[in-house]
Structures are given as C-alpha cells and as structure tokens.
Design a protein around this motif. Structure first.
Motif, PDB file in Angstrom:
ATOM      1  N   THR A  19       0.848  -1.177   0.000  1.00 14.44           N
ATOM      2  CA  THR A  19       0.000   0.000   0.000  1.00 14.44           C
ATOM      3  C   THR A  19       0.885   1.229   0.000  1.00 14.44           C
ATOM      4  N   PRO A  20       0.616   2.206  -0.858  1.00 17.13           N
ATOM      5  CA  PRO A  20       1.428   3.414  -0.857  1.00 17.13           C
ATOM      6  C   PRO A  20       1.471   4.022   0.531  1.00 17.13           C
ATOM      7  N   GLN A  21       2.683   4.379   0.978  1.00 18.51           N
ATOM      8  CA  GLN A  21       2.867   4.928   2.314  1.00 18.51           C
ATOM      9  C   GLN A  21       3.604   6.245   2.222  1.00 18.51           C
ATOM     10  N   LYS A  22       3.479   7.031   3.246  1.00 17.80           N
ATOM     11  CA  LYS A  22       4.192   8.298   3.323  1.00 17.80           C
ATOM     12  C   LYS A  22       5.009   8.278   4.597  1.00 17.80           C
ATOM     13  N   ASN A  23       6.320   8.101   4.461  1.00 20.80           N
ATOM     14  CA  ASN A  23       7.180   7.939   5.617  1.00 20.80           C
ATOM     15  C   ASN A  23       7.393   9.270   6.320  1.00 20.80           C
ATOM     16  N   VAL A  24       7.320   9.256   7.651  1.00 18.94           N
ATOM     17  CA  VAL A  24       7.406  10.507   8.387  1.00 18.94           C
ATOM     18  C   VAL A  24       8.813  11.084   8.363  1.00 18.94           C
ATOM     19  N   ALA A  28       4.193  10.797  13.527  1.00 21.46           N
ATOM     20  CA  ALA A  28       4.918   9.939  14.458  1.00 21.46           C
ATOM     21  C   ALA A  28       5.749   8.899  13.713  1.00 21.46           C
ATOM     22  N   VAL A  29       6.912   8.599  14.260  1.00 24.19           N
ATOM     23  CA  VAL A  29       7.797   7.610  13.665  1.00 24.19           C
ATOM     24  C   VAL A  29       7.209   6.206  13.845  1.00 24.19           C
ATOM     25  N   GLU A  30       7.193   5.458  12.750  1.00 25.46           N
ATOM     26  CA  GLU A  30       6.824   4.038  12.788  1.00 25.46           C
ATOM     27  C   GLU A  30       8.101   3.268  12.465  1.00 25.46           C
ATOM     28  N   PRO A  31       8.782   2.729  13.482  1.00 28.88           N
ATOM     29  CA  PRO A  31      10.123   2.168  13.266  1.00 28.88           C
ATOM     30  C   PRO A  31      10.222   1.156  12.127  1.00 28.88           C
ATOM     31  N   ILE A  32       9.264   0.240  12.036  1.00 31.16           N
ATOM     32  CA  ILE A  32       9.364  -0.777  10.988  1.00 31.16           C
ATOM     33  C   ILE A  32       9.079  -0.178   9.626  1.00 31.16           C
ATOM     34  N   GLU A  33       7.984   0.570   9.530  1.00 28.40           N
ATOM     35  CA  GLU A  33       7.624   1.209   8.256  1.00 28.40           C
ATOM     36  C   GLU A  33       8.724   2.133   7.770  1.00 28.40           C
ATOM     37  N   ASP A  34       9.321   2.870   8.692  1.00 31.72           N
ATOM     38  CA  ASP A  34      10.261   3.926   8.318  1.00 31.72           C
ATOM     39  C   ASP A  34      11.703   3.453   8.214  1.00 31.72           C
ATOM     40  N   GLY A  35      11.921   2.136   8.409  1.00 35.47           N
ATOM     41  CA  GLY A  35      13.269   1.605   8.249  1.00 35.47           C
ATOM     42  C   GLY A  35      14.229   1.983   9.352  1.00 35.47           C
ATOM     43  N   VAL A  36      13.690   2.291  10.553  1.00 33.59           N
ATOM     44  CA  VAL A  36      14.557   2.601  11.703  1.00 33.59           C
ATOM     45  C   VAL A  36      14.122   1.720  12.882  1.00 33.59           C
ATOM     46  N   PRO A  37      14.342   0.406  12.787  1.00 37.16           N
ATOM     47  CA  PRO A  37      13.795  -0.529  13.782  1.00 37.16           C
ATOM     48  C   PRO A  37      14.283  -0.308  15.198  1.00 37.16           C
ATOM     49  N   ASP A  38      15.423   0.338  15.364  1.00 31.75           N
ATOM     50  CA  ASP A  38      15.955   0.557  16.715  1.00 31.75           C
ATOM     51  C   ASP A  38      15.599   1.938  17.267  1.00 31.75           C
ATOM     52  N   TYR A  39      14.631   2.608  16.642  1.00 33.64           N
ATOM     53  CA  TYR A  39      14.327   3.990  17.028  1.00 33.64           C
ATOM     54  C   TYR A  39      13.956   4.111  18.497  1.00 33.64           C
ATOM     55  N   PHE A  40      13.052   3.242  18.962  1.00 35.32           N
ATOM     56  CA  PHE A  40      12.597   3.354  20.351  1.00 35.32           C
ATOM     57  C   PHE A  40      13.631   2.844  21.354  1.00 35.32           C
ATOM     58  N   ASP A  41      14.683   2.185  20.860  1.00 36.52           N
ATOM     59  CA  ASP A  41      15.778   1.828  21.762  1.00 36.52           C
ATOM     60  C   ASP A  41      16.570   3.069  22.163  1.00 36.52           C
ATOM     61  N   LYS A  42      16.584   4.059  21.263  1.00 38.90           N
ATOM     62  CA  LYS A  42      17.358   5.278  21.527  1.00 38.90           C
ATOM     63  C   LYS A  42      16.475   6.446  21.965  1.00 38.90           C
TER      64      LYS A  42
END
Length: 417
Positions: free
Chosen positions: A226-231, A326-340
């Motif tokens: 589905t077309p997405q718009k990354n934050v 809001a950042v969506e770590p998986i969608e936005d390609g930053v899976p470790d975002y909430f770790d930092k």
C-alpha cells in the motif's frame, strides 16, 4: 592504481618540439602509435591506438599532453586493480558504443559497477551513462536489484551524489517501500547509507511492485504494498504533503488520535485567519514585555504558528516533512528507534494535543517542540540529511517563536494577566 610507462624515452636534455593543435579524431587517418594496457595482476595485454584512447578518455588525453611523447610507437599502461572482464566491457564499448551486445549474456551487477567505476576514473566519454542504462536493462531482464554487500561497496567506492549512487538509492528506496522484509534489510545497512536512503524515499509517490535484493532472503519477487508516506522523508515538492491520511497517531500519553481512513483523500481546507481586531495604538514602540499578555493569547500564537507549520506555505512544508507525523520504526526503516528515543514527539501529535487544549501554557508547547529536535539529534548523526533538516527547522522555529510578543501586540492585545 594506474601506472604508465613509455618505451625508448628520449634524453632529458633533448629539446621538445612545439605541439600543434590536433585535428578531430577520424578513422580515415593513420594511427600507428599504440598503447599496451596490462590488465589485472596477471597483466593481460590489451592494445589500442593512442589517438583513439585520447579522443575518448580524459585521463589518457591529459597524460599524453603532459608527457609529450609523440615520437614513441608504443606506450604501456598498467591497470592492476581492474579485471579482464571489466576492461573487456570497456573495449567493447569503445569500439561498438554498446555494453550489452547479447541479452542472453548480460553482465552481472558486479561487473557493471566495476565498469562504471573504471569509466569514471578514466573519464571515458559516455561510458558512465551507458553503464547505468545497462544496469536498468539488467534489472528488467533479471527482475532483481543488486545485493546488499554490493550496495554498501558502491557507497565506499563512488563519489557522493554520483549518478550510480542515485540510481541504486532509488531502487533500494522502492524495495524498502514494498518489501515485507524491510526491517531486516534496514538493519543490514550502515548508518550513512540508511540516512541517504530515508531521504531518497521521499521522491517516491506510488511505485510498482519491486523484487528485492538477492541478498535479502525471502524477499518476494511479486510483493505488493500500500502506498505509504514515511514521516522521515524529506519532501521536494510541498504539494505532496497531506495527500493521504495515515493511521491513528500516537500521543504523548501513549493513546491515539481519532482514527482516520487511510485511503481517504485529505481535502485541503484553507486555514482560517484569526480575526483582525481594531488596531490599538501604544504609547511606545519599544520593547514589548511578555508579562503584558495572557496565557490564552500566548497559546493562540502557538496554535497559529503550529497551524502554519503544518498547512504551508511550501516554505514550511519542506522544513517539517520528516517531523510531521509519528515515527513508525518498521515502516520507516529505523527498527531501533525506540531503543534510543524514550519520548517520541511529532508535529501532528502536538496539533492533536493543541486542538484538545492539552497545553496549559506556552512553556509546555515549547518543551514538546524542542523534544522533536532533541530526538532528531539523538538518533541521527551530525551531518546526516535528517540531522541537517532538524537543524534547519529548529532555527526557523526559534526565529518565528521569538516574534510572539510582537505578534500579540500587533493583534491588539494589551490586557495584562
């Protein structure tokens, strides 16, 4: 490394003849002087006319202009870091102006990347462009994009902003947008590559299903998305924002804003301007003390500034792109975002909070806004495109926020708390 040797060099004290302007290269003229090119550690010999090489290669043209060895019948050039296969592609291009001469025997991506690098190093006219076209044809025929290790190698070996980087970046961005394995793929990329990739993804609106890199195990060749718009994407065109609503956003307290239909077109409603009250003349045009104004007036200013940031004009749209939602770590390609990042914040969350009168005063508003910048500078490294975008937005916001007292005074507010 390129080594150049000449046979039968003249004595150092021999007087050099004055060079004359050469006529354009033509195969109708004799070209008896050859360059022997020893390729690879095995020094496999290739031979070409010197005039032809100088006409097609900036490197050879410059070298022989400086060396002034027209009286030599043979020159030797060593290319120890190049393979026979890659230089064979160079030779084929120089004589036929083609790279893929047989679609049943398409060069692999590794050879094409090496060909682009050698063409760039030797300054061979038109070779880099033709190589990119060959890579596009290779993708069409194989239905694959280069493997992750080769993508990383390109970043190490090619100049920043080079055409081959841009091409592979766009392909990788499409794959990230369409693949179910994007989280694992993102983890395999170095931070500097991931940072450029996030920026590149902003230029992709709606893409066709794209097969993934051969290194991404399990990546489907006919995946749909589905077309997405990354934050975190940096937008070039301000009108791209607001095309589609995303899923409900996280709020500061961990709840969500009212859900919206993800595929419902968002109608752009002109932002209503605040009513213009009668102008009240002040006895002095000097410094306006913020203590003259009420908390409600200051929050009105904050609400107006936030609305302008989210609704345009294009100047604001380009600035707020990566921080709008809001950042969506998986969608936005930053899976470790909430770790930092332990306290995520974004402009849409702030807008929902403002609309629900969640701010008691302007200090709470500014705290949330500056949290966005703190998160940006914490997760991204200095110099990364997202880091630079955050710095620009922070500077602009602070400049606009500093005009609060003048704005309220201009609106005619002089009542004290």
């Amino acid at each position: 490394m390129i080594e150049v040797q000449e046979k039968d060099k003249p004595p150092q004290n021999e007087e050099r003849p004055v060079r004359k302007e050469k006529a354009p290269f033509s195969w109708l003229e004799p070209h008896p002087i050859f360059v022997i090119i020893l390729v690879g550690p095995e020094e496999r010999p290739f031979g070409m006319q010197k005039d032809f090489l100088c006409d097609r290669s900036e490197f050879f043209q410059k070298h022989f202009e400086e060396s002034q060895t027209d009286d030599k019948i043979e020159h030797i050039v060593k290319l120890p870091e190049t393979t026979k296969e890659i230089f064979g592609l160079v030779q084929n291009y120089l004589y036929t102006d083609t790279i893929i001469s047989d679609v049943s025997n398409v060069p692999p991506y590794e050879a094409l990347v090496g060909l682009w690098n050698l063409g760039h190093k030797l300054g061979i006219r038109g070779l880099c462009e033709k190589t990119l076209n060959a890579m596009i044809e290779c993708r069409r025929l194989t239905q694959r994009i280069p493997a992750t290790p080769l993508l990383i190698q390109v970043w190490k070996d090619t100049p920043e902003g080079s055409t081959i980087r841009k091409l592979l970046l766009s392909w990788t961005a499409e794959y990230m947008r369409s693949s179910d394995a994007r989280a694992e793929f993102a983890k395999s990329l170095p931070q500097e590559v991931l940072s450029e990739l996030v920026v590149a993804m902003s230029s992709i609106e709606v893409m066709a299903p794209l097969p993934g890199p051969s290194a991404a195990a399990g990546a489907p060749s006919d995946s749909t998305a589905t077309p997405q718009k990354n934050v975190h994407y940096l937008e070039e065109d301000g009108e791209e924002y607001g095309s589609w609503n995303r899923k409900a956003r996280r709020t500061v307290s961990g709840g969500t804003a009212p859900p919206t239909d993800k595929l419902t077109p968002r109608v752009k409603v002109p932002r209503p301007s605040l009513p213009k009250p009668a102008v009240k003349r002040r006895s002095s045009t000097g410094y306006v003390d913020s203590r003259l104004f009420t908390t409600a007036q200051k929050l009105d200013f904050c609400a107006d500034l936030l609305t302008r940031m989210l609704s345009g004009p294009g100047f604001w749209t380009r600035l707020v792109g990566p921080f709008r939602e809001a950042v969506e770590p998986i969608e936005d390609g930053v899976p470790d975002y909430f770790d930092k990042i332990k306290r995520p914040m974004d402009l849409s969350t702030m807008k929902a909070k403002m609309d629900h009168k969640g701010y008691a005063n302007e200090e709470e508003f500014v705290t949330d806004m500056r949290q966005i910048f703190d998160n940006c500078f914490t997760y991204w490294s200095k110099g990364d495109p997202i880091w630079v975008a955050g710095e620009k937005l922070q500077k602009t916001f602070e400049e606009k926020y500093s005009t609060m007292n003048k704005w309220i005074a201009k609106m005619g507010g002089e009542e004290a708390e």
